[in-house]
Design a protein around this motif. Sequence first.
Motif, mmCIF file in Angstrom:
data_model
loop_
_atom_site.group_PDB
_atom_site.id
_atom_site.type_symbol
_atom_site.label_atom_id
_atom_site.label_comp_id
_atom_site.label_asym_id
_atom_site.label_seq_id
_atom_site.Cartn_x
_atom_site.Cartn_y
_atom_site.Cartn_z
ATOM 1 N N GLU A 136 -0.485 15.129 -4.037
ATOM 2 C CA GLU A 136 0.406 14.397 -4.939
ATOM 3 C C GLU A 136 1.876 14.690 -4.671
ATOM 4 O O GLU A 136 2.725 14.578 -5.574
ATOM 5 N N ARG A 196 5.028 2.416 -7.218
ATOM 6 C CA ARG A 196 4.116 2.195 -8.337
ATOM 7 C C ARG A 196 3.411 0.855 -8.139
ATOM 8 O O ARG A 196 4.021 -0.204 -8.206
ATOM 9 N N VAL A 212 7.344 6.584 -2.455
ATOM 10 C CA VAL A 212 6.314 6.519 -3.486
ATOM 11 C C VAL A 212 6.561 5.232 -4.251
ATOM 12 O O VAL A 212 7.674 4.950 -4.669
ATOM 13 N N LYS A 219 4.657 13.425 -7.456
ATOM 14 C CA LYS A 219 4.157 12.651 -8.582
ATOM 15 C C LYS A 219 3.901 13.604 -9.740
ATOM 16 O O LYS A 219 3.401 14.715 -9.550
ATOM 17 N N PHE A 267 0.218 5.272 -8.350
ATOM 18 C CA PHE A 267 1.259 5.340 -7.336
ATOM 19 C C PHE A 267 0.624 5.438 -5.957
ATOM 20 O O PHE A 267 -0.488 5.948 -5.807
ATOM 21 N N ALA A 318 7.520 10.186 -11.338
ATOM 22 C CA ALA A 318 7.706 10.626 -9.962
ATOM 23 C C ALA A 318 9.159 11.013 -9.737
ATOM 24 O O ALA A 318 10.065 10.560 -10.452
#
Length: 201
Positions: free
Chosen positions: A38, A185, A183, A62, A191, A68
Amino acid sequence: MYIGRAVIAGYTNEKKVFLGYILASMSFPKRRARIDEESIKIEPLKTADYNNPYITYNCMKKVEKDKAVVSNGIHTDVIANKLDSGYSGRDAIAISLFAMDYEKDEYNTPRIAACFDNRSLYIGIIEKEKIIIDKVRNDRCMLISTYNKTVPEEISIKRSTAKDIAKELCMLDYEHIICSAVVCRREENDFEFATEEKNRL
């Protein structure tokens, strides 16, 4: 133009939230962005022999399933912890940048960061003589960097997926880009991460 490290925060044409990171470096080019569960970590290649405390760090993280953060140093983790504790994005960045201050290297490198707190996007910087934290409007993409672009400015991003945005960031017309990280969404509480290396393009 050389911009060093840069963070990008904004919305795609499809109104998807994303955070981006560009690693450009003249002094420490033998590095990569690696996805690690993550987070995304900036680290030296095995062939590099670097002795510098600032070159290895999580550039993205994240937080839970709906927040994030991106930054150019270990303050990624500090901001993530503040978000996890319930701070707003603005306060998480402000408190963390004030606490850690700019990097005490030979260039007085600024610390830059952006985050999404499940409601809004924020982007900020702390230098030796100033701090800026701005909210990103929901129809904009903003970039800030450690050199030459130390005030948030609008940037046009045309792609919509994490992988495509990472490629687009690597193709921007800035000097000494090594890699990028993104990253994005995809939908609520979901994500996706992506990285790209400049020499692959």
